[in-house]
Design a protein around this motif. Structure first.
Motif, PDB file in Angstrom:
ATOM      1  N   THR A 237      -6.823   7.674   5.342  1.00 30.97           N
ATOM      2  CA  THR A 237      -7.312   6.379   5.820  1.00 30.97           C
ATOM      3  C   THR A 237      -7.803   5.533   4.660  1.00 30.97           C
ATOM      4  OG1 THR A 237      -7.938   7.263   8.009  1.00 30.97           O
ATOM      5  CG2 THR A 237      -9.020   5.239   7.291  1.00 30.97           C
ATOM      6  N   VAL A 238      -8.566   6.145   3.765  1.00 32.97           N
ATOM      7  CA  VAL A 238      -9.080   5.422   2.596  1.00 32.97           C
ATOM      8  C   VAL A 238      -7.925   4.926   1.724  1.00 32.97           C
ATOM      9  CG1 VAL A 238     -10.388   5.639   0.450  1.00 32.97           C
ATOM     10  CG2 VAL A 238     -11.292   6.629   2.564  1.00 32.97           C
ATOM     11  N   ILE A 239      -6.933   5.766   1.522  1.00 35.01           N
ATOM     12  CA  ILE A 239      -5.787   5.398   0.682  1.00 35.01           C
ATOM     13  C   ILE A 239      -5.039   4.200   1.263  1.00 35.01           C
ATOM     14  CG2 ILE A 239      -3.520   6.144  -0.137  1.00 35.01           C
ATOM     15  CD1 ILE A 239      -4.718   8.987  -0.368  1.00 35.01           C
ATOM     16  N   TYR A 240      -4.783   4.239   2.558  1.00 32.99           N
ATOM     17  CA  TYR A 240      -4.034   3.144   3.176  1.00 32.99           C
ATOM     18  C   TYR A 240      -4.814   1.837   3.173  1.00 32.99           C
ATOM     19  CZ  TYR A 240      -0.114   6.019   4.692  1.00 32.99           C
ATOM     20  OH  TYR A 240       1.012   6.819   4.709  1.00 32.99           O
ATOM     21  N   VAL A 241      -6.107   1.903   3.463  1.00 33.05           N
ATOM     22  CA  VAL A 241      -6.913   0.683   3.444  1.00 33.05           C
ATOM     23  C   VAL A 241      -6.981   0.126   2.026  1.00 33.05           C
ATOM     24  CG1 VAL A 241      -9.220  -0.287   3.825  1.00 33.05           C
ATOM     25  CG2 VAL A 241      -8.254   1.319   5.490  1.00 33.05           C
ATOM     26  N   ALA A 242      -7.071   1.011   1.034  1.00 29.89           N
ATOM     27  CA  ALA A 242      -7.075   0.562  -0.369  1.00 29.89           C
ATOM     28  C   ALA A 242      -5.764  -0.143  -0.720  1.00 29.89           C
ATOM     29  CB  ALA A 242      -7.303   1.755  -1.295  1.00 29.89           C
ATOM     30  N   CYS A 243      -4.670   0.286  -0.109  1.00 34.40           N
ATOM     31  CA  CYS A 243      -3.375  -0.333  -0.373  1.00 34.40           C
ATOM     32  C   CYS A 243      -3.298  -1.767   0.157  1.00 34.40           C
ATOM     33  CB  CYS A 243      -2.257   0.501   0.258  1.00 34.40           C
ATOM     34  SG  CYS A 243      -1.925   2.054  -0.612  1.00 34.40           S
ATOM     35  N   LEU A 244      -4.213  -2.134   1.056  1.00 31.38           N
ATOM     36  CA  LEU A 244      -4.245  -3.502   1.560  1.00 31.38           C
ATOM     37  C   LEU A 244      -4.874  -4.468   0.563  1.00 31.38           C
ATOM     38  CD1 LEU A 244      -5.470  -2.827   5.231  1.00 31.38           C
ATOM     39  CD2 LEU A 244      -3.190  -3.619   4.573  1.00 31.38           C
ATOM     40  N   MET A 245      -5.639  -3.956  -0.383  1.00 30.70           N
ATOM     41  CA  MET A 245      -6.433  -4.789  -1.282  1.00 30.70           C
ATOM     42  C   MET A 245      -5.620  -5.832  -2.063  1.00 30.70           C
ATOM     43  SD  MET A 245      -9.580  -3.944  -0.752  1.00 30.70           S
ATOM     44  CE  MET A 245     -10.442  -4.589  -2.181  1.00 30.70           C
ATOM     45  N   PRO A 246      -4.471  -5.486  -2.644  1.00 27.39           N
ATOM     46  CA  PRO A 246      -3.749  -6.490  -3.444  1.00 27.39           C
ATOM     47  C   PRO A 246      -2.958  -7.506  -2.626  1.00 27.39           C
ATOM     48  CG  PRO A 246      -2.573  -4.417  -3.493  1.00 27.39           C
ATOM     49  CD  PRO A 246      -3.844  -4.152  -2.752  1.00 27.39           C
ATOM     50  N   LEU A 247      -2.741  -7.251  -1.351  1.00 29.55           N
ATOM     51  CA  LEU A 247      -1.841  -8.092  -0.565  1.00 29.55           C
ATOM     52  C   LEU A 247      -2.271  -9.561  -0.462  1.00 29.55           C
ATOM     53  CD1 LEU A 247      -0.649  -5.715   2.300  1.00 29.55           C
ATOM     54  CD2 LEU A 247       0.301  -6.091   0.023  1.00 29.55           C
ATOM     55  N   PRO A 248      -3.572  -9.870  -0.305  1.00 30.87           N
ATOM     56  CA  PRO A 248      -3.961 -11.297  -0.229  1.00 30.87           C
ATOM     57  C   PRO A 248      -3.524 -12.103  -1.435  1.00 30.87           C
ATOM     58  CG  PRO A 248      -5.786  -9.895   0.426  1.00 30.87           C
ATOM     59  CD  PRO A 248      -4.729  -8.987  -0.127  1.00 30.87           C
ATOM     60  N   MET A 259      -7.102 -16.231   1.245  1.00 35.46           N
ATOM     61  CA  MET A 259      -7.249 -15.119   0.310  1.00 35.46           C
ATOM     62  C   MET A 259      -8.673 -14.565   0.338  1.00 35.46           C
ATOM     63  SD  MET A 259      -5.101 -16.644  -2.923  1.00 35.46           S
ATOM     64  CE  MET A 259      -5.622 -15.319  -4.002  1.00 35.46           C
ATOM     65  N   ALA A 260      -9.660 -15.452   0.405  1.00 32.52           N
ATOM     66  CA  ALA A 260     -11.065 -15.026   0.394  1.00 32.52           C
ATOM     67  C   ALA A 260     -11.416 -14.256   1.660  1.00 32.52           C
ATOM     68  CB  ALA A 260     -11.976 -16.248   0.248  1.00 32.52           C
ATOM     69  N   VAL A 261     -11.015 -14.791   2.817  1.00 29.94           N
ATOM     70  CA  VAL A 261     -11.318 -14.127   4.093  1.00 29.94           C
ATOM     71  C   VAL A 261     -10.674 -12.748   4.147  1.00 29.94           C
ATOM     72  CG1 VAL A 261     -10.940 -14.192   6.592  1.00 29.94           C
ATOM     73  CG2 VAL A 261     -11.658 -16.261   5.384  1.00 29.94           C
ATOM     74  N   THR A 262      -9.404 -12.680   3.762  1.00 33.54           N
ATOM     75  CA  THR A 262      -8.678 -11.412   3.806  1.00 33.54           C
ATOM     76  C   THR A 262      -9.264 -10.395   2.835  1.00 33.54           C
ATOM     77  OG1 THR A 262      -6.675 -12.649   4.333  1.00 33.54           O
ATOM     78  CG2 THR A 262      -6.393 -10.359   3.692  1.00 33.54           C
ATOM     79  N   THR A 263      -9.632 -10.846   1.661  1.00 34.44           N
ATOM     80  CA  THR A 263     -10.214  -9.944   0.658  1.00 34.44           C
ATOM     81  C   THR A 263     -11.555  -9.390   1.127  1.00 34.44           C
ATOM     82  OG1 THR A 263      -9.104 -11.108  -1.161  1.00 34.44           O
ATOM     83  CG2 THR A 263     -11.020  -9.760  -1.716  1.00 34.44           C
ATOM     84  N   VAL A 264     -12.382 -10.244   1.710  1.00 37.24           N
ATOM     85  CA  VAL A 264     -13.681  -9.785   2.233  1.00 37.24           C
ATOM     86  C   VAL A 264     -13.470  -8.738   3.324  1.00 37.24           C
ATOM     87  CG1 VAL A 264     -15.708 -10.473   3.558  1.00 37.24           C
ATOM     88  CG2 VAL A 264     -14.954 -11.872   1.628  1.00 37.24           C
ATOM     89  N   LEU A 265     -12.540  -9.004   4.220  1.00 36.61           N
ATOM     90  CA  LEU A 265     -12.255  -8.047   5.294  1.00 36.61           C
ATOM     91  C   LEU A 265     -11.765  -6.719   4.721  1.00 36.61           C
ATOM     92  CD1 LEU A 265     -10.468 -10.317   7.930  1.00 36.61           C
ATOM     93  CD2 LEU A 265     -12.711  -9.255   8.154  1.00 36.61           C
ATOM     94  N   ASN A 266     -10.916  -6.782   3.709  1.00 39.80           N
ATOM     95  CA  ASN A 266     -10.404  -5.559   3.085  1.00 39.80           C
ATOM     96  C   ASN A 266     -11.526  -4.747   2.438  1.00 39.80           C
ATOM     97  OD1 ASN A 266      -7.749  -6.031   3.820  1.00 39.80           O
ATOM     98  ND2 ASN A 266      -7.204  -7.016   1.880  1.00 39.80           N
TER      99      ASN A 266
END
Length: 313
Positions: A237-248, A259-266
């Motif tokens: 779970t941690v690995i997959y959520v971390a993979c979301l970090m660069p997408l914004p 970009m800001a909203v998505t990054t904060v959520l990530n």
């Protein structure tokens, strides 16, 4: 006279109440059969993909409203058909699991033959409607349908822990369906959104699997926590959520706000997943992760629509 009328009034009230309950039960059965929340969460990315395609191609909605209706109605019917077929095929599992025991396929409110025919009919009508948009949009819809019904439901769900990854493909194509109804889908925006959805579905499904661990175990469904354990599931779970970090940052064309909203959520989600290693109650933690994931998805796609409204540009 009063004594004679009272029983009649009571019978009438009872009949009205019975009809009201019957109507309520039927509506609940329909929502359960179509997996209402799942269907809504899949239609929203289609809508967003369509809207963003209009934005990036400078196409007026007034010129494409008929295509919009065909896209939304067609894709909704295809997805509803796939979900209904899932209910039809999984009736034996649903009978065992508490979370699905009220589905009409289990209660017998709808016959399995009727459910099968409904699923096939909805799927067929949906594909026909999508053919009035573009062939590419229809292909994406078919990929999603085939992956969910055949590769996930009928093949991998009961055998392999990779069923989650396979099933995630069906949800990932949804923004591509909406986008491809207007323009070719090889643009970075729909591709990144498809990737985001694919990754998102992994921790989302893991949370459900941990929440309902005992039920999946009893039904012998090969979910990751059942086969490999909850600690392993938390690490993934941690690995997959971390993979979301660069997408914004690949969606900079949507602007700083997105970009800001998505990054904060990530970041918030990543921190929340890490707390799972210290959680005393795994199921309570999983419930929090589930609720966050649902809201995360809704916020991401709604913000993408909002920031591209003409008033903000």
């Amino acid at each position: 006279m009063v004594r004679e009328k009272m029983p009649s009034m009571r019978n009438g009230e009872m009949a009205a109440l019975s009809n009201e309950r019957t109507g309520s039960t039927f509506l609940a059965d329909i929502i359960s059969l179509f997996k209402g929340l799942v269907l809504v969460l899949n239609v929203l990315p289609v809508l967003t993909g369509f809207w963003l395609a209009l934005h990036f191609t400078n196409t007026a909605f007034s010129e494409t409203w008929s295509v919009f209706l065909m896209t939304i109605i067609g894709s909704t019917l295809v997805m509803a058909g796939a979900l209904v077929l899932n209910n039809w095929y999984d009736v034996d599992i649903d009978t065992i699991m508490d979370r699905t025991k009220e589905r009409p396929t289990v209660t017998g409110h709808f016959s399995l033959k009727a459910v099968l025919m409904t699923g096939l009919a909805l799927s067929a009508i949906g594909f026909v409607l999508l053919l009035f948009t573009t062939f590419e949009a229809t292909v994406y819809a078919f990929i999603g349908w085939f992956t969910y019904v055949i590769l996930y439901t009928m093949w991998s769900k009961r055998k392999y822990t990779l069923n989650t990854a396979i099933g995630s493909v069906s949800g990932a194509v949804t923004p591509l369906i909406g986008w491809a109804a207007i323009a070719p889908g090889y643009h970075i925006v729909p591709i990144v959104f498809a990737l985001l959805l694919f990754i998102w579905q992994m921790p989302h499904t893991f949370a459900i699997a941990i929440k309902k661990f005992d039920e999946y175990k009893a039904a012998k469904v090969a979910m990751l926590p059942v086969v490999r354990g909850i600690p392993m599931t938390k690490r993934q779970t941690v690995i997959y959520v971390a993979c979301l970090m660069p997408l914004p940052f690949l969606l900079s064309s949507l602007g700083t706000t997105f970009m800001a909203v998505t990054t904060v959520l990530n970041v918030v989600w990543l921190v929340a997943t890490i707390t799972g290693f210290f959680a005393k109650d795994d199921k309570k933690w999983a419930q929090t992760m589930f609720l966050f994931s649902v809201n995360y998805l809704a916020i991401i796609f709604l913000v993408a629509i909002i920031v591209t409204f003409p008033v903000f540009n």
